[in-house]
Every structure is written in C-alpha cells, then in structure tokens.
Design a protein around this motif. Structure first.
Motif, PDB file in Angstrom:
ATOM      1  N   THR A  16      39.264  41.279  39.841  1.00 29.84           N
ATOM      2  CA  THR A  16      39.097  41.380  41.283  1.00 29.84           C
ATOM      3  C   THR A  16      40.435  41.147  41.962  1.00 29.84           C
ATOM      4  O   THR A  16      41.104  40.142  41.711  1.00 29.84           O
ATOM      5  CB  THR A  16      38.083  40.338  41.797  1.00 29.84           C
ATOM      6  OG1 THR A  16      36.829  40.546  41.146  1.00 29.84           O
ATOM      7  CG2 THR A  16      37.893  40.472  43.301  1.00 29.84           C
ATOM      8  N   THR A  23      36.017  44.923  42.933  1.00 28.63           N
ATOM      9  CA  THR A  23      35.919  44.512  41.527  1.00 28.63           C
ATOM     10  C   THR A  23      36.077  45.741  40.645  1.00 28.63           C
ATOM     11  O   THR A  23      35.389  46.743  40.839  1.00 28.63           O
ATOM     12  CB  THR A  23      34.577  43.826  41.257  1.00 28.63           C
ATOM     13  OG1 THR A  23      34.479  42.647  42.070  1.00 28.63           O
ATOM     14  CG2 THR A  23      34.452  43.427  39.795  1.00 28.63           C
ATOM     15  N   ALA A  72      30.367  45.741  44.547  1.00 27.29           N
ATOM     16  CA  ALA A  72      31.520  44.943  44.966  1.00 27.29           C
ATOM     17  C   ALA A  72      32.654  45.813  45.513  1.00 27.29           C
ATOM     18  O   ALA A  72      33.781  45.341  45.654  1.00 27.29           O
ATOM     19  CB  ALA A  72      32.029  44.099  43.802  1.00 27.29           C
TER      20      ALA A  72
END
Length: 245
Positions: A16, A23, A72
């Motif tokens: 990340t 991510t 993400a």
C-alpha cells in the motif's frame, strides 16, 4: 498453433502506498540489466532464480486478491528486477489485467524502454520511472548502465500521454549534489505527463539479502539522508512546478 507465453517470476506481494495508488498486487519479475549500488532486491537480479510461470498462472494468483485490491482502489504493479527484460511476458500480463478491468502500473528504470511496444504501453495506466541520477558519470558508476535510454523513454511516455510518477532515490554522497537535481527537476518539469516525483530516502533494509547471497553491499557504510536534506531536494523539484513527496 498458439504459443503459451511464459516468464520467470521471483515472487509477489501486497503493498500500500509505495507501488502506485491504492493497495497493489505487486509482481516481482526476475532479471535486471543494472546493478544499482543501493538495490534492495539483489535476489531478483538473475533470471535463473525465478519461477517459470504462464500468464494464466499469474492471473490465477491475482484473481485471489481481486476483491481486496479493487475495493482499496488499487490494482497490479509489475516490478522486479526489471519487467522490460521480459517485455513480451510483461505485455501479456498487462493485457490480461486490462481485460480483467484492473488498474496497471509498470515500475521500470527505463533502461530497456525501447523494448516496450506501443501496445504494451497502451495497457499501462501509470509508469513509475526510476531516474537514478541526472549526472551521466554518476549514473554509470551507480548503476553500471547509461542514462540516455531512460530520458528517451520518459520523453516517449510524455508524447504518448502516459502518466508518470518519477522516483528518485536520495543517496548521500551520490545523488544529493544540487546541480544535477536542478537539471532533473527542469527536465521533468517540462513533461506534462509527470504527475509527481517521489524522493525516496536511501535505506539499508536489503542489506541482509547481500549477506545471504554472499555479495558485498557497497553502500554498507553510507548513512541515510537527513530530513533536512530530503526536504531540500523536494523543494528543488517544487520550484520547477512539480509535485514532490
């Protein structure tokens, strides 16, 4: 008869913030033509140390994490080693990722940028371009390679309108001289496709790998840069209108 494209992969991981937006599923390719003195992954230098995989096998691993990485705001990053050493395989992976609706990032030194076809680049949403130094003798001493191919690749990416994040590793005594940094700042400041510069402080987190491989770590006694030095270099880029972090 169709040909199955195979490549050699060292490993993969999730990260990340350092390998592109969100991510990322980070795929480490085996093999690199450069020998950067500060390299944190000397275990990826040789093709022979990788695992032979097909594109289908790579995609099967990526699919395991699809929901996680897409939720993400991430995607897939090809790094290494040097992905463009295996340009046909890298291109095939990028194509499949785009077909699967995944955001793609290519992390490269640009030294082998001539191997990247326009088709490969069309499947690349973002390039993380590592420019090791803007001083030719320093670049050669630091990497064992030449600077010109990387600069040529940068201008080509800009011409094609492919977004770039420039990565600049700040090594005291090597890449902290103000004049070459000003030159690099002017160069990237004239490329509209450059979205940001990441000034990365030199570290020795990979030192244990050199010991395990029986390789001498040339920068073992080199300190990391001070916070003041890092901010000075970021300021040099910002004065040319470039976002620097």
């Amino acid at each position: 008869m169709s040909t199955v494209v195979r490549g050699r992969i060292h490993s993969w991981d999730l990260s990340t913030g350092v390998d592109g937006p969100g991510t990322r599923f980070v795929l480490f390719f085996s093999g690199c033509p450069l020998r950067c003195l500060y390299c944190a992954n000397p275990d990826t230098w040789h093709m022979r140390d990788g695992r032979s995989m097909t594109v289908d096998e790579v995609m099967a691993e990526i699919e395991k994490y699809r929901d996680f990485i897409t939720t993400a705001g991430g995607g897939v990053t090809l790094t290494g080693g040097e992905p463009l050493l295996q340009s046909a395989f890298a291109g095939a992976v990028l194509r499949r990722c785009k077909e699967a609706g995944l955001h793609t990032v290519l992390d490269t030194s640009g030294f082998l940028g001539a191997r990247a076809t326009d088709e490969l680049l069309a499947d690349t949403d973002l390039v993380l371009l590592d420019i090791k130094s803007f001083d030719v003798p320093t670049y050669r001493a630091l990497t064992g390679g030449e600077l010109a191919p990387t600069l040529s690749f940068a201008t080509r990416l800009d011409r094609l309108g492919i977004p770039m994040w420039i990565r600049y590793v700040l090594v005291p005594g090597w890449t902290d001289t103000p004049e070459p940094i000003d030159g690099l700042a002017r160069f990237v400041g004239e490329l509209p496709a450059v979205q940001r510069v990441d000034v990365l402080p030199f570290h020795k987190l990979g030192a244990a790998k050199y010991t395990a491989l029986g390789i001498s770590f040339a920068l073992a006694d080199t300190p990391g840069p001070s916070a003041e030095l890092v901010e000075r270099v970021r300021g040099q880029f910002r004065r040319q209108g470039v976002e620097a972090y």
